[in-house]
Design an enzyme around this catalytic site. Structure first.
Site, PDB file in Angstrom:
ATOM      1  N   HIS A 128       0.876  -1.177   0.000  1.00 52.88           N
ATOM      2  CA  HIS A 128       0.000   0.000   0.000  1.00 52.88           C
ATOM      3  C   HIS A 128       0.913   1.227   0.000  1.00 52.88           C
ATOM      4  CE1 HIS A 128      -2.836   2.952   1.687  1.00 52.88           C
ATOM      5  NE2 HIS A 128      -3.822   2.117   1.410  1.00 52.88           N
ATOM      6  N   ASP A 205       2.796  -4.281   8.146  1.00 47.32           N
ATOM      7  CA  ASP A 205       1.622  -3.439   7.964  1.00 47.32           C
ATOM      8  C   ASP A 205       0.415  -4.358   8.184  1.00 47.32           C
ATOM      9  OD1 ASP A 205      -0.638  -2.297   6.890  1.00 47.32           O
ATOM     10  OD2 ASP A 205       0.352  -1.511   5.100  1.00 47.32           O
ATOM     11  N   GLN A 208      -4.794  -4.817   7.035  1.00 49.58           N
ATOM     12  CA  GLN A 208      -5.809  -5.748   6.524  1.00 49.58           C
ATOM     13  C   GLN A 208      -5.949  -7.002   7.369  1.00 49.58           C
ATOM     14  OE1 GLN A 208      -8.033  -5.180   4.287  1.00 49.58           O
ATOM     15  NE2 GLN A 208      -7.181  -3.212   3.696  1.00 49.58           N
ATOM     16  N   LYS A 231     -10.681  -0.179  10.282  1.00 50.77           N
ATOM     17  CA  LYS A 231     -10.830  -1.423   9.522  1.00 50.77           C
ATOM     18  C   LYS A 231     -11.188  -2.586  10.446  1.00 50.77           C
ATOM     19  CE  LYS A 231      -7.361   0.053   6.158  1.00 50.77           C
ATOM     20  NZ  LYS A 231      -8.110   0.488   4.972  1.00 50.77           N
ATOM     21  N   CYS A 375      -4.635   2.319  -3.733  1.00 53.56           N
ATOM     22  CA  CYS A 375      -3.371   2.802  -3.136  1.00 53.56           C
ATOM     23  C   CYS A 375      -2.262   1.778  -3.313  1.00 53.56           C
ATOM     24  CB  CYS A 375      -3.547   3.166  -1.661  1.00 53.56           C
ATOM     25  SG  CYS A 375      -4.751   4.442  -1.383  1.00 53.56           S
TER      26      CYS A 375
HETATM   27  C1  LIG Z   1      -2.505  -2.700   3.604  1.00 55.84           C
HETATM   28  C2  LIG Z   1      -2.851  -1.303   4.022  1.00 55.84           C
HETATM   29  N1  LIG Z   1      -1.904  -0.523   4.570  1.00 55.84           N
HETATM   30  C3  LIG Z   1      -2.152   0.711   4.989  1.00 55.84           C
HETATM   31  C4  LIG Z   1      -3.400   1.263   4.858  1.00 55.84           C
HETATM   32  C5  LIG Z   1      -3.633   2.662   5.331  1.00 55.84           C
HETATM   33  O1  LIG Z   1      -4.496   2.659   6.417  1.00 55.84           O
HETATM   34  P1  LIG Z   1      -5.015   4.040   7.013  1.00 55.84           P
HETATM   35  O2  LIG Z   1      -5.578   4.806   5.856  1.00 55.84           O
HETATM   36  O3  LIG Z   1      -6.071   3.606   7.984  1.00 55.84           O
HETATM   37  O4  LIG Z   1      -3.873   4.720   7.649  1.00 55.84           O
HETATM   38  C6  LIG Z   1      -4.422   0.516   4.277  1.00 55.84           C
HETATM   39  C7  LIG Z   1      -5.761   1.104   4.071  1.00 55.84           C
HETATM   40  O5  LIG Z   1      -6.401   0.883   3.075  1.00 55.84           O
HETATM   41  C8  LIG Z   1      -4.138  -0.808   3.853  1.00 55.84           C
HETATM   42  O6  LIG Z   1      -5.084  -1.573   3.305  1.00 55.84           O
END
Ligand SMILES: Cc1ncc(COP(=O)(O)O)c(C=O)c1O
Length: 417
Positions: A128, A205, A208, A231, A375
């Site tokens: 991401h 990270d 998910q 999430k 993203c």
């Molecule tokens: C794998 C992953 N990393 C990071 C993020 C970013 O999360 P946040 O926007 O809650 O900071 C997301 C959100 O879609 C994600 O799916």
């Protein structure tokens, strides 16, 4: 904490989410399949946040009055709940952040400040943007080098590249635990093994993964874990970074401000211990309380039964996409073709149809999807795709949601020929 649910009963779960009773455009039932972007919130979380603001609203740590003490206790209790959810050794290993993005930026600044030009960070081509751009910015600040693990044909981080990419110069491997595009689960054990042979740190990270049940950061053997409340059936605006205590304690602060200091003079300041060192300013207090309620709620769900339920529904989605794809050869699932070693996040490409058009037609059926690059632009570009359409399931989804998705997609493909 609520009483444990005896078995997985999707209707009992659904009844706890008021938004699932609303109508889309005032007329069609909601089929919410955009859970990888943001999940919905149960009554238990809404009630906890309302009770906090009605009964305990005050700033934390600063006041010597009853409300300030109650708010400080509630904030500390939320930290304990998140610490238990991720199996932290100590509460102080949990730093409240604005979310996964905030957590990763914290590591990129605080851990990044200990790196120098020529040090290497290993990422992957499936990340991401939240786990890519902060490291690109660090590269601009310090001259660190970024190296990238490849992605296998079926959308998994290729850990076969580790031997070649992880050298003595590697200081950190930072990868996603579960892909937000392909749903694939990363082989964390292989990543940790490679990192340990050269003394590098590992950050996952977990954006998910964290909604699918408790995480065991100690068992994973990692150093940092990033997660987002919104999430995980909690409010937006809050998330957490878990960091191994001795690793966090050795890092300088990222943001400066109130509450993160020990002493301040006009010339210089010294830093508070963790976690306060990394929580400058007034934190998202009500949101942290909500996140605590969300992990409490998740902890009483039978997550193995929930995973079997969502896995079964996701397999029906995959079968349905294959049937539609087989009929007209236009539909391709981007990622693992079965539910093995993956979560129910399913992206697909449709030849000759833009994801936004598909999403718009599905929206008229009450089905909420996401279309675009999610993203993860580098991954999509590596496949020659401008974007994909993504259906992502949560434990409150049911067979009617899958049926509405598949019949809506049929309609979209007919209209978009
Ligand atoms: C794998 C992953 N990393 C990071 C993020 C970013 O999360 P946040 O926007 O809650 O900071 C997301 C959100 O879609 C994600 O799916």
């Amino acid at each position: 904490m609520n009483a444990p649910l005896r078995a997985f009963d999707v209707e009992a779960i659904r009844a706890q989410f008021p938004i699932l009773r609303t109508l889309v455009h005032g007329k069609v039932p909601l089929h919410y399949l955009d859970n990888a972007a943001t999940a919905q919130v149960p009554d238990a979380v809404l009630d906890a946040m309302r009770a906090h603001d009605e009964l305990r609203r005050a700033n934390v740590k600063r006041g010597v009055h009853a409300l300030a003490e109650a708010a400080t206790d509630a904030y500390a209790a939320a930290r304990t709940k998140v610490a238990q959810y991720v199996n932290a050794r100590e509460d102080r290993e949990v730093i409240f952040t604005s979310g996964t993005t905030g957590a990763i930026n914290l590591v990129a600044h605080a851990f990044g400040a200990t790196l120098k030009a020529g040090d290497e960070i290993v990422l992957s081509g499936l990340e991401h943007h939240s786990n890519l751009v902060p490291w690109q910015l660090l590269r601009e600040r310090t001259g660190v080098k970024l190296r990238f693990l490849g992605v296998t044909e079926d959308g998994r981080i290729d850990t076969g590249d580790l031997d070649e990419l992880v050298s003595e110069r590697c200081k950190l491997i930072a990868v996603t635990h579960v892909s937000n595009v392909t749903g694939a689960i990363t082989d964390v054990a292989a990543v940790v093994r490679a990192a340990r042979t050269v003394g590098a740190r590992v950050m996952l990270d977990g954006a998910q993964r964290a909604s699918h049940g408790p995480v065991d950061v100690q068992g994973l053997g990692i150093d940092f874990y990033a997660l987002s409340s919104h999430k995980m059936f909690g409010p937006s605006g809050v998330g957490a970074l878990w960091g191994r205590a001795e690793v966090l304690a050795a890092l300088p602060p990222f943001l400066g401000g109130g509450e993160m200091i020990r002493t301040v003079t006009l010339e210089k300041s010294t830093w508070a211990d963790i976690p306060a060192r990394f929580e400058a300013g007034t934190p998202p207090i009500t949101q942290a309380v909500g996140m605590g309620a969300a992990v409490d709620w998740l902890a009483q769900v039978d997550t193995a039964a929930a995973a079997a339920h969502t896995g079964h529904l996701a397999a029906r989605v995959l079968d349905g996409l294959r049937a539609i794809g087989g009929a007209n050869k236009r539909v391709r699932v981007i990622g693992p073709q079965t539910m093995e070693r993956r979560y129910p996040v399913i992206a697909f490409a449709v030849d000759g149809a833009h994801p936004h058009d598909i999403c718009q037609i599905l929206d008229s059926h009450g089905v909420a999807l996401r279309g675009g690059h999610h993203c993860a632009q580098p991954f999509h570009e590596s496949r020659g795709l401008a974007g994909t359409t993504r259906a992502s399931l949560a434990l409150y989804n049911n067979a009617a949601d899958v049926d509405a998705f598949l019949s809506g997609l049929d309609d979209a493909l007919t209209k978009l020929t």
